[in-house]
Write a protein that holds these residues in place. Structure first.
Motif, PDB file in Angstrom:
ATOM      1  N   ARG A  89      -0.283   8.203   5.193  1.00  0.00           N
ATOM      2  CA  ARG A  89       0.624   9.182   5.787  1.00  0.00           C
ATOM      3  C   ARG A  89       0.868  10.274   4.755  1.00  0.00           C
ATOM      4  NH1 ARG A  89      -0.249   8.445  10.802  1.00  0.00           N
ATOM      5  NH2 ARG A  89       0.442   6.481  11.678  1.00  0.00           N
ATOM      6  N   PRO A  90       1.316  11.454   5.184  1.00  0.00           N
ATOM      7  CA  PRO A  90       1.650  12.493   4.206  1.00  0.00           C
ATOM      8  C   PRO A  90       2.645  12.013   3.150  1.00  0.00           C
ATOM      9  CG  PRO A  90       1.570  13.438   6.404  1.00  0.00           C
ATOM     10  CD  PRO A  90       1.431  11.953   6.569  1.00  0.00           C
ATOM     11  N   GLU A  91       3.584  11.135   3.562  1.00  0.00           N
ATOM     12  CA  GLU A  91       4.589  10.640   2.611  1.00  0.00           C
ATOM     13  C   GLU A  91       3.951   9.903   1.431  1.00  0.00           C
ATOM     14  OE1 GLU A  91       6.720  11.407   6.420  1.00  0.00           O
ATOM     15  OE2 GLU A  91       4.839  10.439   5.856  1.00  0.00           O
ATOM     16  N   VAL A 130       9.638   1.070  -5.118  1.00  0.00           N
ATOM     17  CA  VAL A 130       8.511   0.889  -4.210  1.00  0.00           C
ATOM     18  C   VAL A 130       8.732   1.771  -2.996  1.00  0.00           C
ATOM     19  CG1 VAL A 130       7.153  -0.709  -2.821  1.00  0.00           C
ATOM     20  CG2 VAL A 130       8.201  -1.498  -4.948  1.00  0.00           C
ATOM     21  N   VAL A 131       7.752   2.600  -2.676  1.00  0.00           N
ATOM     22  CA  VAL A 131       7.783   3.404  -1.452  1.00  0.00           C
ATOM     23  C   VAL A 131       6.989   2.633  -0.408  1.00  0.00           C
ATOM     24  CG1 VAL A 131       7.201   5.601  -0.379  1.00  0.00           C
ATOM     25  CG2 VAL A 131       7.959   5.542  -2.775  1.00  0.00           C
ATOM     26  N   ALA A 132       7.664   2.179   0.651  1.00  0.00           N
ATOM     27  CA  ALA A 132       7.035   1.339   1.671  1.00  0.00           C
ATOM     28  C   ALA A 132       7.014   2.078   3.001  1.00  0.00           C
ATOM     29  CB  ALA A 132       7.791   0.017   1.812  1.00  0.00           C
ATOM     30  N   GLU A 133       6.026   1.749   3.820  1.00  0.00           N
ATOM     31  CA  GLU A 133       5.839   2.493   5.060  1.00  0.00           C
ATOM     32  C   GLU A 133       6.884   2.176   6.121  1.00  0.00           C
ATOM     33  OE1 GLU A 133       2.516   3.240   8.571  1.00  0.00           O
ATOM     34  OE2 GLU A 133       2.179   1.727   7.040  1.00  0.00           O
ATOM     35  N   ASP A 134       6.979   0.899   6.513  1.00  0.00           N
ATOM     36  CA  ASP A 134       7.730   0.559   7.721  1.00  0.00           C
ATOM     37  C   ASP A 134       8.407  -0.800   7.603  1.00  0.00           C
ATOM     38  OD1 ASP A 134       5.578  -1.147   7.802  1.00  0.00           O
ATOM     39  OD2 ASP A 134       4.607  -0.190   9.504  1.00  0.00           O
ATOM     40  N   GLN A 135       8.901  -1.286   8.731  1.00  0.00           N
ATOM     41  CA  GLN A 135       9.632  -2.551   8.755  1.00  0.00           C
ATOM     42  C   GLN A 135       8.778  -3.714   8.258  1.00  0.00           C
ATOM     43  OE1 GLN A 135      10.828  -3.798  12.670  1.00  0.00           O
ATOM     44  NE2 GLN A 135      12.380  -5.205  11.905  1.00  0.00           N
ATOM     45  N   GLU A 136       7.514  -3.729   8.632  1.00  0.00           N
ATOM     46  CA  GLU A 136       6.635  -4.821   8.205  1.00  0.00           C
ATOM     47  C   GLU A 136       6.548  -4.900   6.683  1.00  0.00           C
ATOM     48  OE1 GLU A 136       1.915  -6.177   8.457  1.00  0.00           O
ATOM     49  OE2 GLU A 136       2.603  -4.370   9.485  1.00  0.00           O
ATOM     50  N   VAL A 158      12.045   2.457  -0.828  1.00  0.00           N
ATOM     51  CA  VAL A 158      12.170   3.688  -0.043  1.00  0.00           C
ATOM     52  C   VAL A 158      11.177   3.606   1.114  1.00  0.00           C
ATOM     53  CG1 VAL A 158      12.053   6.199  -0.076  1.00  0.00           C
ATOM     54  CG2 VAL A 158      12.781   4.955  -2.134  1.00  0.00           C
ATOM     55  N   PHE A 159      11.667   3.666   2.349  1.00  0.00           N
ATOM     56  CA  PHE A 159      10.774   3.550   3.508  1.00  0.00           C
ATOM     57  C   PHE A 159      10.666   4.890   4.226  1.00  0.00           C
ATOM     58  CE2 PHE A 159      15.048   2.226   4.738  1.00  0.00           C
ATOM     59  CZ  PHE A 159      15.306   2.962   5.884  1.00  0.00           C
ATOM     60  N   TYR A 160       9.465   5.166   4.780  1.00  0.00           N
ATOM     61  CA  TYR A 160       9.279   6.458   5.448  1.00  0.00           C
ATOM     62  C   TYR A 160       9.079   6.359   6.946  1.00  0.00           C
ATOM     63  CZ  TYR A 160       4.318   5.509   4.034  1.00  0.00           C
ATOM     64  OH  TYR A 160       3.095   4.965   3.773  1.00  0.00           O
ATOM     65  N   ASP A 161       9.059   5.154   7.518  1.00  0.00           N
ATOM     66  CA  ASP A 161       9.081   4.985   8.970  1.00  0.00           C
ATOM     67  C   ASP A 161      10.296   4.128   9.309  1.00  0.00           C
ATOM     68  OD1 ASP A 161       8.775   4.464  11.641  1.00  0.00           O
ATOM     69  OD2 ASP A 161       6.739   3.644  11.488  1.00  0.00           O
ATOM     70  N   PHE A 176      13.257   7.633   3.257  1.00  0.00           N
ATOM     71  CA  PHE A 176      12.500   8.652   2.534  1.00  0.00           C
ATOM     72  C   PHE A 176      13.193  10.013   2.613  1.00  0.00           C
ATOM     73  CE2 PHE A 176       9.042  11.484   1.491  1.00  0.00           C
ATOM     74  CZ  PHE A 176       8.215  10.761   0.628  1.00  0.00           C
ATOM     75  N   THR A 177      13.583  10.412   3.810  1.00  0.00           N
ATOM     76  CA  THR A 177      14.225  11.726   3.966  1.00  0.00           C
ATOM     77  C   THR A 177      15.572  11.773   3.255  1.00  0.00           C
ATOM     78  OG1 THR A 177      15.091  10.996   6.111  1.00  0.00           O
ATOM     79  CG2 THR A 177      13.044  12.276   6.120  1.00  0.00           C
ATOM     80  N   ALA A 178      16.253  10.610   3.169  1.00  0.00           N
ATOM     81  CA  ALA A 178      17.528  10.570   2.454  1.00  0.00           C
ATOM     82  C   ALA A 178      17.318  10.789   0.957  1.00  0.00           C
ATOM     83  CB  ALA A 178      18.225   9.234   2.694  1.00  0.00           C
TER      84      ALA A 178
END
Length: 683
Positions: A89-91, A130-136, A158-161, A176-178
């Motif tokens: 993802r872009p993030e 750790v920057v993580a994508e989603d709930q999983e 930090v999650f981005y979804d 992520f946006t926060a």
């Protein structure tokens, strides 16, 4: 380029004695330059809800700076490592460039990683954020218990979804946006601070940590500098010019050096646009919609594209099949002439133009390869037949050779010298020579800094003179092109000194659309080549491709329920026997497969049988399927395997599965059998 018989330098501690690379900038510095030079041009685009959402270089830079300030607010400092866990993802790229802007580095973790595979990378890297994508991915991180996560120092996730995470209330979690919002607040009163941090970084600074494939042990973490990555990009584009007008579709994990190579280093080096598909299920459709100019994929992707062509043509009518067959034969002749370094004659050139228009161009359009100018395969050998197929439909596919420790690429085919049996010639500034047992050794400015927190392994991998031990065996052919035989530990030497590879035989077998994976061995020396018996019968453990074999079974009115049931069918055994017998025709007699078994299950990375990039872990196969290996080596006719089955409700059951061993000794292809065309699954 050194001669093939030159003695390699002795191993020892590493010193940075390398050719000058001329790289004077870092990747965040390149981002700053691109945002200033072309602020309104598209840098990234992501498909969401069926619509492509573009991000300009100016916006890209602003989001990187906001997130960098946000990471600083979380305590990230120069020399730290930030981990990223998730799909492309872009993030992902924003997080990577933001960490590098602070003088930190990023380590990518495959999104399918679980258990010790996940905690090992986190513990060795000592990542606190750790920057993580989603709930999983968040659930996997939160589920780490103290015992299994020994050495893990994670403080912030930090999650981005945010889908599914709305009700989560954990002190480590941040959206992520926060973090971007907090970054804008952090930046107030710190004018020029981030500019100074970006300027302080040097090209030799650590940029990315990539995990090695880890086929025999836990993966090591290879440190790559900005200079490593950007010098590789500079040399690649010197051979194959790439400019800002090119389009690239990012589908492979950023944790893999191959994606870092093109989607990050080459994109920032040239300024081309990177596109992100909406979902894994829409990748093919999105690829066709974008029509990329440049593409990089491992062999399994090219093999699956060929399988897709085979299925489509087999489902078409007789007229379309006849037209394509004619067109393919013409294009194949033209491709063969070009591969020999010659130019097609006027008649063949005219016929090829017509054949391309009516037969092969529509296939390229279906695959999304109409606009392709540069496309590469690497990570594992690609079968010569598959290689030639793509050239025969007008795709200028090239083999590259390299590894994580040299930024993924060191050797590449040139446009006018594509040999289907080689991997090409070294890139400019790359030296090659051969050590003991013909080990390939490389030296260039792209050779990595070393293994993260593992000086002993670094000393074994790189000599004092900067030569990288690749661990692969190979030689140069008469045209100066590199032939890679296999991993040195997997090469077998016959009594007469002949050097051969099980991987070469396996690739011949996997060219069949019905064979998904093949593990070949002689005697019982599966994971220890020294124990291989060069005079023993060559045997193979085969897993079938459930899609193509399933379609074949349905076409022939053969009923089946599960993969296990399909693989046990006598008709399927006969089908695979014909494919192996056909492959044997192109092999020396001493290395032809004599016996095989169809495994009752597919190899699974979650079972450690293959890596995330689908390289077979031969040591695991050798241990787990020892009874099968012994039965094949001893020439038994059948055996029974005990298998554990876990159902969806969590219940577990033990099953005894009879496996048949097919002996090809004395086997001959059915009379009147027509050789299957490369583009068809039909006989």
């Amino acid at each position: 380029m050194s001669a093939a018989n030159e003695t390699a330098p002795s191993a020892g501690g590493f010193v940075a004695d390398r050719p000058a690379h001329g790289i004077t900038h870092t990747m965040p510095q390149l981002l700053e330059r691109l945002a200033a030079q072309r602020p309104d041009q598209i840098a990234l685009q992501e498909k969401r809800y069926g619509i492509w959402m573009p991000m300009t270089w100016k916006v890209y830079r602003e989001r990187v700076r906001d997130f960098a300030h946000g990471l600083a607010g979380l305590g990230v400092q120069r020399g730290d490592v930030v981990a990223v866990l998730g799909d492309n993802r872009p993030e992902w790229l924003i997080a990577e460039l933001a960490a590098q802007s602070l003088g930190a580095a990023v380590v990518g973790i495959y999104p399918t990683s679980i258990g010790t595979e996940l905690t090992h990378v986190l513990a060795v890297s000592r990542a606190r954020v750790v920057v993580a994508e989603d709930q999983e991915q968040v659930d996997k991180l939160l589920a780490m218990d103290a015992e299994s996560a020994d050495g893990v120092l994670v403080e912030h996730i930090v999650f981005y979804d945010p889908h599914g995470l709305e009700q989560y209330d954990h002190p480590m979690l941040r959206e992520f946006t926060a973090v971007e919002d907090a970054g804008r607040e952090y930046a107030k009163g710190r004018d020029g601070w981030l500019d100074d941090e970006i300027a302080r970084s040097e090209p030799e600074s650590l940029a990315v940590i990539c995990t090695t494939s880890g086929t025999t042990s836990k993966p090591k973490l290879a440190e790559l500098s900005h200079a490593n990555l950007l010098s590789m990009a500079d040399r690649l584009t010197e051979v194959d010019p790439i400019d800002a007008s090119f389009r690239y579709v990012s589908t492979l994990p950023f944790a893999w050096i191959g994606e870092q190579m093109l989607a990050v280093a080459c994109s920032l080096h040239t300024g081309f646009t990177v596109s992100f598909p909406e979902d894994s299920s829409t990748q093919r459709a999105d690829l066709r919609e974008i029509g990329p100019d440049v593409m990089f994929a491992p062999p399994r992707i090219w093999e699956s594209l060929l399988s897709e062509v085979q299925v489509r043509i087999d489902e078409s009518g007789p007229l379309k099949r006849a037209i394509f067959g004619w067109g393919y034969d013409v294009m194949d002749r033209a491709a063969t002439v070009r591969a020999e370094g010659k130019k097609p004659g006027a008649g063949l050139k005219l016929a090829a133009g017509i054949a391309d228009l009516v037969a092969t161009r529509p296939i390229r359009e279906q695959l999304g390869l109409t606009r392709i100018k540069r496309c590469y395969t690497g990570g594992a050998p690609l079968g010569p037949d598959v290689f030639q197929f793509f050239h025969s439909i007008g795709v200028n596919l090239k083999q590259i050779y390299g590894q994580t420790e040299i930024c993924g690429i060191a050797v590449l085919h040139r446009d006018d010298a594509v040999s289907f049996a080689s991997v090409g010639e070294p890139l400019p500034g790359t030296e090659i020579q051969f050590g003991d047992k013909q080990e390939i050794m490389l030296r260039s400015s792209a050779v990595f800094r070393g293994y993260h927190r593992n000086d002993d392994a670094t000393g074994e991998a790189v000599t004092r003179q900067g030569w990288l031990h690749t661990g692969d065996a190979g030689y140069l052919d008469d045209n100066g092109q590199l032939i890679v035989v296999d991993r040195l530990k997997d090469v077998v030497f016959a009594d007469d000194g002949t050097m051969y590879s099980h991987a070469f035989i396996e690739n011949k077998l996997k060219f069949s659309p019905y064979v998904e994976e093949a593990v070949v061995f002689s005697g019982t020396g599966l994971d220890v080549p020294e124990a291989a018996d060069a005079d023993a019968a060559m045997c193979a453990i085969i897993t079938v491709d459930p899609a193509t074999v399933g379609a074949w079974a349905e076409h022939n009115r053969i009923s089946f329920t599960t993969y296990t049931d399909l693989a046990s069918k006598p008709e399927v055994y006969d089908l695979v026997a014909e494919e192996i017998a056909t492959a044997n025709e192109g092999l020396m007699e001493r290395i032809r497969v004599n016996r095989f078994v169809l495994l009752h299950k597919q190899f699974d990375p979650d079972d450690d049988e293959i890596t995330r990039t689908r390289k077979v872990r031969r040591n695991v196969i050798g241990e787990r399927y020892a009874p099968i290996i012994t039965a094949l080596a001893e020439g038994q006719e059948e055996l029974t395997m005990e298998s554990t089955v876990t159902y969806q409700d969590g219940t577990v059951a033990q099953r005894s599965l009879p496996l048949r061993i097919f002996d090809l000794t004395g086997y001959s292809l059915p009379a009147g059998r027509v050789r299957r065309k490369v583009w068809s699954g039909r006989k």
